[in-house]
Design an enzyme around this catalytic site. Structure first.
Site, mmCIF file in Angstrom:
data_model
loop_
_atom_site.group_PDB
_atom_site.id
_atom_site.type_symbol
_atom_site.label_atom_id
_atom_site.label_comp_id
_atom_site.label_asym_id
_atom_site.label_seq_id
_atom_site.Cartn_x
_atom_site.Cartn_y
_atom_site.Cartn_z
ATOM 1 N N TYR A 69 -6.408 -0.038 28.940
ATOM 2 C CA TYR A 69 -5.807 -0.069 30.269
ATOM 3 C C TYR A 69 -6.847 0.379 31.287
ATOM 4 C CZ TYR A 69 -1.304 -0.245 27.787
ATOM 5 O OH TYR A 69 -0.248 -0.584 26.971
ATOM 6 N N PRO A 215 10.386 -3.261 28.771
ATOM 7 C CA PRO A 215 11.787 -2.905 28.528
ATOM 8 C C PRO A 215 12.755 -3.362 29.617
ATOM 9 C CG PRO A 215 10.582 -0.989 29.304
ATOM 10 C CD PRO A 215 9.562 -2.066 29.050
ATOM 11 N N GLY A 219 15.136 -11.377 33.254
ATOM 12 C CA GLY A 219 15.220 -12.780 33.645
ATOM 13 C C GLY A 219 16.471 -13.116 34.422
#
Length: 289
Positions: A69, A215, A219
């Protein structure tokens, strides 16, 4: 797949992780405290530090990051914000990807690379032993048993307390378990992507913490008038909070780690721990796909 929630109708606050101890089930994911494409410095480093510190102030004791990251920057920000670490705070990191640019991820599981990156994570996080080291991906070009062996060795050497895997199958979990105790598994899982139901079932049966990445993704379920939106309206909550509350109720081994670079969104996400879904709402969301 059907599942029985009668024995845990409300989310448990904590989970006991093998080789690691007890943590709260709702944690913080530190992927979004870096630049766009999970690449480079964040637009405002001070703001990123503030988010991390606020998470711990609000009771978060499990933070998930990775050497990739940034790369490196997320781990460095965590150390800047939190070191020396509060008692009970667990920081999980991951190795197994190399980065070639924004949104570009290349699996790299050669044993010497995994060992090198683990040593670097120890240095960036300013610790003598990593709380939890997870294999970010199994490199298909390297024998998985070679990758598992080096993780086992790092744990035996005292450089890692607990070990986990990310985005794996049940068969891969079973193979890894021949080399070390699997503390956590981190697979994509949310209201609209339940393709890891079998892995979740294995985690439940074997006392493994299940960390669902992405999580909050919902949609079309989150559209105005959709089932998630309707549930949020009834409960006086946000759609993100309801999505997290569903995960927490879905399984006692579920450990959501919503990530954000905003203190406001952080506080909103963590408030999901107080959202309790009634049976009808849980069933409605459980049936929605």
């Amino acid at each position: 797949m059907s599942h029985d929630t009668s024995q845990h109708p409300e989310p448990l606050a904590t989970i006991e992780l093998k080789d690691l101890g007890t943590v709260h089930r709702l944690g913080f994911g530190a992927m979004r405290i870096v630049g766009d494409g999970v690449w480079g410095e964040p637009a405002d480093r001070d703001a990123a530090v503030a988010v991390v510190r606020r998470a711990v102030e609000l009771g978060v004791d499990f933070i998930d990051t990775a050497d990739s990251y940034g790369p490196n920057i997320s781990e460095e920000i965590l150390a800047e914000a939190l070191h020396p670490y509060r008692d009970g705070l667990k920081i999980a990191t991951k190795v197994g990807f190399t980065r070639t640019g924004p949104n570009e991820w290349v699996p790299l599981g050669r044993p010497e690379y995994l060992r090198q990156q683990t040593e670097l994570s120890l240095r960036k996080l300013k610790v003598d032993a990593l709380d939890l080291l997870q294999l970010h991906r199994i490199d298909p070009k390297v024998d998985p048993e070679e990758q598992f062996s080096v993780l086992r060795d790092l744990q035996k050497e005292g450089k890692v307390k607990a070990l986990g895997l990310s985005q794996v199958s049940v068969a891969e979990l079973e193979l890894a378990a021949r080399y070390f105790t699997v503390s956590t598994v981190q697979n994509r899982y949310n209201l609209i992507d339940r393709s890891s139901e079998d892995v979740l079932g294995y985690a439940e049966e074997n006392g493994i913490g299940f960390i669902p990445w992405a999580p909050i993704s919902a949609g079309e379920l989150a559209r105005p008038g959709g089932p998630l939106d309707n549930a949020a309206t009834r409960l006086g909550a946000t759609t993100s909070q309801v999505a997290l509350a569903w995960l927490l109720r879905r399984s006692p081994v579920m450990m959501p780690i919503p990530g954000t670079g905003s203190v406001t969104h952080l506080e909103e996400n963590l408030a999901a721990a107080g959202v309790v879904l009634d049976d009808a709402t849980f069933a409605e969301l459980d049936a929605a796909r």
